[in-house]
Structures are given as structure tokens and as C-alpha cells.
Design an enzyme around this catalytic site. Sequence first.
Site, PDB file in Angstrom:
ATOM      1  N   GLU A 134    -118.793 -13.865 -76.696  1.00 55.07           N
ATOM      2  CA  GLU A 134    -119.849 -13.320 -77.542  1.00 55.07           C
ATOM      3  C   GLU A 134    -120.684 -14.455 -78.126  1.00 55.07           C
ATOM      4  OE1 GLU A 134    -117.645 -10.772 -80.196  1.00 55.07           O
ATOM      5  OE2 GLU A 134    -116.813  -9.617 -78.528  1.00 55.07           O
ATOM      6  N   HIS A 180    -114.254 -13.827 -80.473  1.00 53.78           N
ATOM      7  CA  HIS A 180    -114.199 -13.511 -79.038  1.00 53.78           C
ATOM      8  C   HIS A 180    -115.113 -14.488 -78.299  1.00 53.78           C
ATOM      9  CE1 HIS A 180    -112.844  -9.164 -80.067  1.00 53.78           C
ATOM     10  NE2 HIS A 180    -111.803  -9.931 -79.793  1.00 53.78           N
ATOM     11  N   HIS A 233    -119.678 -10.207 -84.255  1.00 56.45           N
ATOM     12  CA  HIS A 233    -119.311  -9.935 -82.863  1.00 56.45           C
ATOM     13  C   HIS A 233    -120.557  -9.487 -82.085  1.00 56.45           C
ATOM     14  CE1 HIS A 233    -114.761  -9.435 -83.381  1.00 56.45           C
ATOM     15  NE2 HIS A 233    -115.196  -9.609 -84.613  1.00 56.45           N
ATOM     16  N   ARG A 289    -112.635 -13.703 -73.066  1.00 57.58           N
ATOM     17  CA  ARG A 289    -112.631 -13.071 -74.390  1.00 57.58           C
ATOM     18  C   ARG A 289    -111.583 -13.658 -75.341  1.00 57.58           C
ATOM     19  NH1 ARG A 289    -113.391  -7.735 -76.757  1.00 57.58           N
ATOM     20  NH2 ARG A 289    -111.624  -7.086 -78.041  1.00 57.58           N
ATOM     21  N   GLU A 313    -121.632  -5.898 -84.979  1.00 58.76           N
ATOM     22  CA  GLU A 313    -121.752  -5.926 -83.522  1.00 58.76           C
ATOM     23  C   GLU A 313    -123.239  -6.089 -83.205  1.00 58.76           C
ATOM     24  OE1 GLU A 313    -119.418  -6.025 -81.344  1.00 58.76           O
ATOM     25  OE2 GLU A 313    -117.607  -5.233 -82.302  1.00 58.76           O
TER      26      GLU A 313
END
Length: 371
Positions: free
Chosen positions: A104, A101, A232, A161, A306
Site C-alpha cells: 500500500e 501493509h 491503508h 502484503r 482506506e
Amino acid sequence: MMLGLGSVGLVLLSLAVQSGHGAQDSAVWSREETTERNYYTRYHNMSEITAWMEQMKRENPDVVSSMVYGQTYERRNITLLKIGLSSTGRKKAIWMDCGIHAREWIAPAFCQYFVKEILRTYKTDTKVNEMMKNLDFYITPVLNVDGYIYSWHNESTRLWRKSRSPGTGGCTCYGTDLNRNFYANWGMVGVSTDCCNLFYCGTKALSESEAWAVTDMLGKMREDILAFLTIHSYGQQLLVPYGHPNISAPNHDELMEVGLGAAKAIKAVHRMDYTVGTSPDILYPFSGSSQDFGRLIGIPLSFTFELRDKGKHGFELPEDQIQPTCEEAYAGAHHIITYAHDKVFYSYAATVTATLWTTLLAAWVSSAILL
């Protein structure tokens, strides 16, 4: 001229990388002198990351090589670094990708940090050295190259994104969410068929060349890959398969145990809490992810990291948080990789030893009977 990333650092480096179709990817840039430590506390555009990858190869020719394994929609190369000590036998593998993405930015920064750390420590850390002998690390610093470059254009594109492929069927919007495009319960939940939506899953599974490139590589290597890690942000979570609420991984308990161990290792660094679970349980359900595909084809340990934070800064994490974020994430990744390595190589050694002792015992018993 590219100078070494050692103590001298980067001095007024100017670089422009050409895409496969000849258009310039980014403007010439320059920076004041910076040390290696400072280099890893800043975000870097694609030209800088490409130059850094070349530098890693030049500085570590015995352990680092690169491989182009696909092209983006805009015909830019998708490149990974392969890191490991040479071996005459077939080695196991760890897969890590960052930047699927575009917005990020902390994810590519972590991939760079991870590479730096294993190259810095493998000669002095006996465990890292052992793993470098038994494993090859396949690390893609930026998977969504087109989207990442686009996110650097200006403030209006910073939060882009998706990929940069155009819509079809009269849709004038651009981009597919690459983490909804894999052949893993594709299109079932947590996706959109509207090409203007952030979670647009594409016209079909693997419609995007970036997702196809990863799929092709994983398919070729799936018998050797012990762990699949995709990086991510944000949320401070460790996600385990599957994203569909009605499907569970056959080794769910193991994934949770390893994930909780990684979260504990992360917290020990800077006291940051990471939540562990499936995305339906701790985030939201969605299908078609690379993590789910990795587990679906038999890779036993598949995790999505994440990274920081929990929403205060979101995708625009300040640069002063890069280093602590990478330090704690490295501890978590190290835990997972060590578990994957030891499960295979120590269990194998234990099995061989047990077999040997059983054989010797049987021979001794036989000889004793004969006597």
C-alpha cells in the site's frame, strides 16, 4: 550527500541504508533534479524515506525529533517522527502510522505529505499552531519496514502484503498479516491460520515484533493519545471499531459522527466519496487489527483510512494520483484531529470557566445575604 528538500531539491542523490544485521537494504539510486513539489508526487523507497526523515529533523530541529521504538523481524529499526512545539507541561498526543501493509505505497506517501503540511503551516495557520502547542504528533511513515523493502525488489514482489518472518511448524511461506496480529479479539474472525494465506494472523497475538512495538508504545502513551489513525489502501473508506460483527465501540455514535464529518471534508477537496462505518458493515469482518486495539485500550477516536481508489488501480495507484489523494486525506485527518483537540482543550476551558463563575456567583450570593 543529502541536499535540502527545498526549491533546489534532490540532485543525483545516492544513498544506501544498512540494516541492523549489516546487509544492504537497497541498491544505490540516483535521480534527476526535482523540486520539493515533485518530491511529494512520487513514491519513495525505504532508503529515500529514511533520508527524508533525517532531513525533516535537520530542517526543523525545534519541532521534529525521531525515536526508534522497535525492530522488525530482520532487525531493521522502526522509527517515528515526533512533531510538536516544546512545552513545560504534559502534552496530549496524536498517533499516525502508515505502511503496515507493504504493497500500500500510497500510505507512506501520505505520512510524508502530512508531515510536510503541518511543518509548512504551523507558523501561519493559527489552528495548526494551537494544536502544535497542545499536541505532539507521533508519526511512523513505514511500520512494516521489511515488507516495504521487499515490495520494492522487483515486479514479482510489488504486491507483497505481510511481514517477512518465516513460517513455523514446517510451513515454508513467509510473513504474517500485521493487521491481524494485535491483541484485540485476536484470531476470531476474518483471519487464517495458514501461514501461506494473505490474512495469516500469526501463531499468537503479538507474535510479530512490529505489532509488539506498536502495542508497547500505545500502552505507555494511552492516557495521552486522543486519536489513533492508521493509513491503508484501497477502497475510499473510513473504518471505525470494531472489526468483529458482534462487538460495538461504546462511543460508536461519536465515531460515526466524526467519521462522517471527515468524509465531508475529504469530498470538499476533490469530490471523492469516502464511505464511513465498521468493517463488517462496509468491508468485511476481521479481528486483531491495530485500530481495534487502540480503541480497546481506551483511545477514544480510532480510525482506519482506506485511501484511493475503489479498485481500478488498486494497490498500484499511479503517481499522478498521489497529490490529490494526499490533499483530500489531509483534510479528513485534519478534521478528526481538530475535533479531538477541541473536545479536550475547549471542553476543559469551558469547565474551568463554568467552575470559576459558579464560585464567584456563590461568593456574591453569600456576601449579599450577609449584607
